[in-house]
Design a protein around this motif. Structure first.
Motif, short mmCIF file in Angstrom:
data_model
loop_
_atom_site.label_atom_id
_atom_site.label_comp_id
_atom_site.label_asym_id
_atom_site.label_seq_id
_atom_site.Cartn_x
_atom_site.Cartn_y
_atom_site.Cartn_z
N SER A 30 0.83 -1.21 0.00
CA SER A 30 0.00 0.00 0.00
C SER A 30 0.86 1.26 0.00
O SER A 30 0.52 2.25 -0.66
CB SER A 30 -0.97 0.00 1.18
OG SER A 30 -0.27 -0.01 2.39
N VAL A 31 1.99 1.24 0.71
CA VAL A 31 2.91 2.39 0.69
C VAL A 31 3.45 2.58 -0.72
O VAL A 31 3.49 3.70 -1.24
CB VAL A 31 4.07 2.19 1.70
CG1 VAL A 31 5.19 3.20 1.47
CG2 VAL A 31 3.55 2.29 3.12
N HIS A 32 3.84 1.50 -1.36
CA HIS A 32 4.37 1.58 -2.73
C HIS A 32 3.29 2.03 -3.71
O HIS A 32 3.57 2.78 -4.66
CB HIS A 32 4.95 0.23 -3.15
CG HIS A 32 5.53 0.23 -4.53
ND1 HIS A 32 6.65 0.99 -4.85
CD2 HIS A 32 5.17 -0.41 -5.66
CE1 HIS A 32 6.94 0.80 -6.12
NE2 HIS A 32 6.06 -0.05 -6.64
N PHE A 33 2.06 1.60 -3.50
CA PHE A 33 0.96 1.96 -4.38
C PHE A 33 0.67 3.46 -4.33
O PHE A 33 0.47 4.10 -5.35
CB PHE A 33 -0.29 1.15 -4.03
CG PHE A 33 -1.48 1.46 -4.88
CD1 PHE A 33 -1.56 0.98 -6.18
CD2 PHE A 33 -2.52 2.24 -4.38
CE1 PHE A 33 -2.67 1.27 -6.97
CE2 PHE A 33 -3.62 2.53 -5.16
CZ PHE A 33 -3.69 2.04 -6.47
N PHE A 34 0.63 4.01 -3.10
CA PHE A 34 0.29 5.43 -2.96
C PHE A 34 1.48 6.35 -3.17
O PHE A 34 1.32 7.50 -3.54
CB PHE A 34 -0.33 5.69 -1.57
CG PHE A 34 -1.68 5.07 -1.43
CD1 PHE A 34 -2.75 5.51 -2.19
CD2 PHE A 34 -1.89 4.02 -0.54
CE1 PHE A 34 -4.00 4.94 -2.07
CE2 PHE A 34 -3.14 3.45 -0.40
CZ PHE A 34 -4.20 3.90 -1.17
N GLU A 41 15.05 1.33 -2.59
CA GLU A 41 14.31 1.16 -1.34
C GLU A 41 13.43 -0.07 -1.38
O GLU A 41 13.34 -0.82 -0.40
CB GLU A 41 13.45 2.40 -1.05
CG GLU A 41 14.22 3.60 -0.59
CD GLU A 41 13.31 4.77 -0.28
OE1 GLU A 41 12.09 4.57 -0.07
OE2 GLU A 41 13.82 5.90 -0.24
N LEU A 42 12.78 -0.31 -2.50
CA LEU A 42 11.92 -1.47 -2.65
C LEU A 42 12.72 -2.76 -2.50
O LEU A 42 12.28 -3.70 -1.83
CB LEU A 42 11.20 -1.42 -4.00
CG LEU A 42 10.01 -2.34 -4.17
CD1 LEU A 42 8.97 -2.10 -3.09
CD2 LEU A 42 9.40 -2.16 -5.55
N ARG A 43 13.90 -2.81 -3.10
CA ARG A 43 14.76 -4.00 -2.98
C ARG A 43 15.23 -4.22 -1.54
O ARG A 43 15.29 -5.35 -1.07
CB ARG A 43 15.95 -3.88 -3.91
CG ARG A 43 15.58 -4.08 -5.35
CD ARG A 43 16.77 -4.05 -6.25
NE ARG A 43 16.35 -4.22 -7.63
CZ ARG A 43 17.07 -3.93 -8.67
NH1 ARG A 43 18.29 -3.43 -8.50
NH2 ARG A 43 16.62 -4.12 -9.88
N VAL A 44 15.55 -3.14 -0.84
CA VAL A 44 15.96 -3.26 0.57
C VAL A 44 14.80 -3.80 1.40
O VAL A 44 14.97 -4.70 2.24
CB VAL A 44 16.45 -1.90 1.12
CG1 VAL A 44 16.58 -1.94 2.64
CG2 VAL A 44 17.77 -1.51 0.48
N LEU A 45 13.60 -3.28 1.17
CA LEU A 45 12.43 -3.75 1.92
C LEU A 45 12.10 -5.21 1.60
O LEU A 45 11.74 -5.98 2.49
CB LEU A 45 11.22 -2.85 1.62
CG LEU A 45 11.34 -1.42 2.16
CD1 LEU A 45 10.18 -0.56 1.66
CD2 LEU A 45 11.39 -1.41 3.67
#
Length: 152
Positions: A30-34, A41-45
């Protein structure tokens, strides 16, 4: 004294981990969507999620293999990490106490190593009873009398 096998309860360890594994992708998705997250950052998460999942799996495998047996003349701690056999001559002291969360714990000191028995083992009341009988049978040094006095 009969030999009993006491197993480690996994629910207190695994349920919070499974909740994390379910909720984390929903929250991060949801954070990535909004707010489009940068690729780094996405790869780290995602890496944090994978490492957490592997850690929870490792806890489950090790916890599933943990057993305590109180036999006629020894206490046996078993897990994937190895087997430790304690005979009465090896045990220096057994201390009973309550931890910061109010849970009952027995600390067994053998030579320079400590072994802990807590409420995570099932069935715990029978385990504590067998441990108390073992202490009395072999006259091991402990705080059993003062501990029993507190519980009355």
């Amino acid at each position: 004294m009969d030999e009993h096998d006491y197993v480690y309860q996994l629910r207190p360890l695994i349920v919070p981990g499974l909740m994390f594994l379910i909720l984390y992708p929903l929250i991060m998705g949801s954070v990535h969507f909004f707010r489009k997250l940068p690729t780094m950052e996405l790869r780290v998460l995602i890496g944090i999620y994978v490492v957490s999942g592997l850690g929870i799996l490792a806890l489950w495998v090790i916890g599933k293999s943990k057993h305590v047996q109180i036999e006629e003349e020894q206490i046996v701690f078993q897990s994937l990490l190895g087997e430790h056999i304690l005979e009465p001559k090896d045990i220096r002291r057994v201390a009973f106490y309550f931890d910061g969360k109010g849970q009952e714990v027995a600390q067994i000191r053998a030579n320079d190593e400590f072994y802990y028995v807590s409420e995570f083992y099932f069935p715990f009341p029978e385990l504590m009873s067998d441990l108390e009988n073992f202490i009395q049978k072999y006259g091991l040094r402990s705080n059993l009398q003062s501990y029993v006095g507190l519980n009355k």
